[in-house]
Design an enzyme around this catalytic site. Sequence first.
Site, PDB file in Angstrom:
ATOM      1  N   ILE A  69      37.631 -34.349  46.260  1.00  0.00           N
ATOM      2  CA  ILE A  69      38.585 -34.726  47.296  1.00  0.00           C
ATOM      3  C   ILE A  69      39.037 -33.395  47.909  1.00  0.00           C
ATOM      4  CG2 ILE A  69      40.273 -35.058  45.418  1.00  0.00           C
ATOM      5  CD1 ILE A  69      41.991 -36.712  47.245  1.00  0.00           C
ATOM      6  N   SER A  70      38.940 -33.291  49.234  1.00  0.00           N
ATOM      7  CA  SER A  70      39.178 -32.006  49.894  1.00  0.00           C
ATOM      8  C   SER A  70      40.608 -31.520  49.693  1.00  0.00           C
ATOM      9  CB  SER A  70      38.914 -32.125  51.391  1.00  0.00           C
ATOM     10  OG  SER A  70      37.646 -32.668  51.640  1.00  0.00           O
ATOM     11  N   GLN A  71      40.764 -30.198  49.780  1.00  0.00           N
ATOM     12  CA  GLN A  71      42.084 -29.534  49.733  1.00  0.00           C
ATOM     13  C   GLN A  71      42.977 -30.132  50.840  1.00  0.00           C
ATOM     14  OE1 GLN A  71      41.340 -25.567  50.956  1.00  0.00           O
ATOM     15  NE2 GLN A  71      43.372 -24.799  50.463  1.00  0.00           N
TER      16      GLN A  71
END
Length: 224
Positions: A69-71
């Site tokens: 899950i992206s930053q």
Amino acid sequence: MNEPTDQQRRELAAARHDMLSHQLLDRGVDAPDVLRAIAAVPREAFVPEPLWHEAYSDRALSIDCAQTISQPYIVGLMTQAVAPQGHEHVLDVGTGSGYQAAVLSRLARDVITIERHAPLSAAARRVIEALSYTNIEFVVGDGSLGWPAAAPYDAIVVAAAAPRCPPALFEQLAEGGRICLPVDTEHGQRLQVIRKVDGRARVRWLCDVRFVPLVGAQGKQHDD
Ligand code: SAH
């Protein structure tokens, strides 16, 4: 899906508030509608329970199928770059946890989100249903080819890196539409923003990033 306790909920709300000011606002993600959308989505719902305490950390987190899950900052930056308007139709490539789709859905009329791993798509759908978001449609397939059935799109966000913007995605972009995606360059991956103006691509670059590969017909052939 377990629910956080009241105490955990208070701690998570405080962490979300800190994330908005220190990770987003301080670094230039300052569009009020984008900040409101991110403030409205409980990121902890999209990460495995053992990682709840990390839900608002300034980094990508692991989810199933060896994906991430992206930053939060990158989600904010990409959302601000495509700036979905309330009446617009959006394509999200690489559903993963579903978090980016959830944020986009707070800003757009509707979101189609496409993922190549069926178990990830199913898990994301369960989270989104539990949150009662109703304007997201889940598709399992090769997002490097876009999803022509529902094209054209006003905005497209891609969460996996390709050697260049897949031509299919540019074709499925409406006039005036925007794509944000990570592209491999000789200096590593960089975020690219493309706007379609008179049928042509206007390109600008944002920053260096690290995403998983876009594995597909118009992406890369393998996971490595
Ligand atoms: N937007 C996600 C980030 C997920 S990471 C989130 O908010 O959690 C990128 C995702 O892209 C991975 O789940 C990976 O499986 C998926 N992916 C890679 N290539 C793809 C392709 N060709 N089509 C659809 N999904 C793809």
